[in-house]
Scaffold this motif. Structure first.
Motif: not given
Ligand SMILES: Nc1ncnc2c1ncn2[C@@H]1O[C@H](COP(=O)(O)OP(=O)(O)OP(=O)(O)O)[C@@H](O)[C@H]1O
Length: 262
Positions: A98-104, A135-139
């Motif tokens: 999951l990307s960070v934004s998907e997880y959040v 800066a890491k939302e797509n990681r």
């Protein structure tokens, strides 16, 4: 002003059992209001995580009362709880792809049918921003460091826009500065929060109230200065407490040493 709000959560003489009938917690009486932070302390195996599980309903009430925003436990359904209570557990099993934004974004699940897509996106963006992860939302979640994962879990909980935040050892695996920053982040958020903490010197700066657990029972719930005293701490932890004046701020800091007989 703190303490004058209607409690978000109240428990009175509360006892809860696991499904197998094991007594998970007993004698629990406290309340938490908006803006208040509570630290739950106690040695390993004293019932701290069990208390959080009893609040989420994982353990079932067998005696006493629990009210969430004025609604009695017996009338709470899962969606009502999920919209109000966010949990940051000790061990979270997250799909590392999951990307960070998907997880959040998972924090928005309880609100799926009552908010627009734009509202969901705004809440997720804001939570990622507030936890310093923009800066890491797509990681990918799996590529984050331990501290960043912990921040992402907090962001997921913030995105849920809860009234009550339950955190089980949120400072685990964090370096000393990251611990202070994380607790400050939670405190500044202004959500009623209950956090299990092992690091006793962090308790007083964070907490408005402290719950002391021992043997699956609540020993006391009072202000940090009232609980962080030999009378409570020595019998439960085998530690002596040295309250000290901070040289620069008008606050007491607490130093802990092994009690002589331990
Ligand atoms: N379902 C269960 N049946 C029997 N005993 C249980 C059950 N769940 C937990 N326990 C026991 O209850 C005790 C308290 O567990 P809990 O996880 O609440 O402790 P804790 O204070 O959070 O500990 P730690 O600081 O080690 O995380 C432990 O001894 C644990 O083994």
């Amino acid at each position: 002003m703190k303490g004058t709000h209607q409690p978000i959560l109240s428990l009175a003489n509360f006892c809860a059992d696991s499904l197998s009938g094991w007594r998970a917690v007993s004698d629990v009486t406290f309340s938490v209001s908006a803006n208040e932070c509570i630290a739950v302390i106690g040695p390993n195996g004293s019932g701290k995580s069990s208390l959080l599980k009893a609040i989420t309903g994982e353990y079932r009430k067998v005696a006493g009362e629990l009210w969430l925003e004025g609604c009695a436990e017996e009338n709470l359904n899962r969606l009502y709880r999920a919209k109000r209570v966010a949990v940051v557990a000790q061990h979270e099993h997250v799909d590392p792809r999951l990307s960070v934004s998907e997880y959040v974004g998972l924090g928005r699940v309880p609100h799926t049918f009552c908010c627009t897509e734009k509202e969901h996106q705004r809440a997720v963006k804001q939570a990622i921003h507030d936890t310093g992860l923009s800066a890491k939302e797509n990681r990918l979640f799996g590529s984050l460091s331990g501290g960043e994962k912990q921040r992402a879990s907090i962001a997921r909980a913030f995105a849920q826009e809860p009234k009550l935040l339950l955190l089980d050892e949120p400072t685990n695996h964090l370096d000393p500065l990251a611990r202070l920053e994380l607790l400050d982040l939670i405190k500044q958020r202004g959500i009623a929060s209950i956090a299990v903490l092992h690091d006793l010197p962090l308790v007083a700066p964070f907490a408005d109230k402290v719950i002391l657990m021992s043997g699956q029972k609540m020993v006391t719930c009072a202000s940090p200065n009232e609980v962080l005293q030999d009378a409570f701490i020595t019998p439960v932890f085998g530690l002596r407490v040295f309250p000290l004046s901070h040289p620069q701020i008008n606050n007491t800091v607490h130093h802990f040493e092994a009690a002589p007989s331990h």
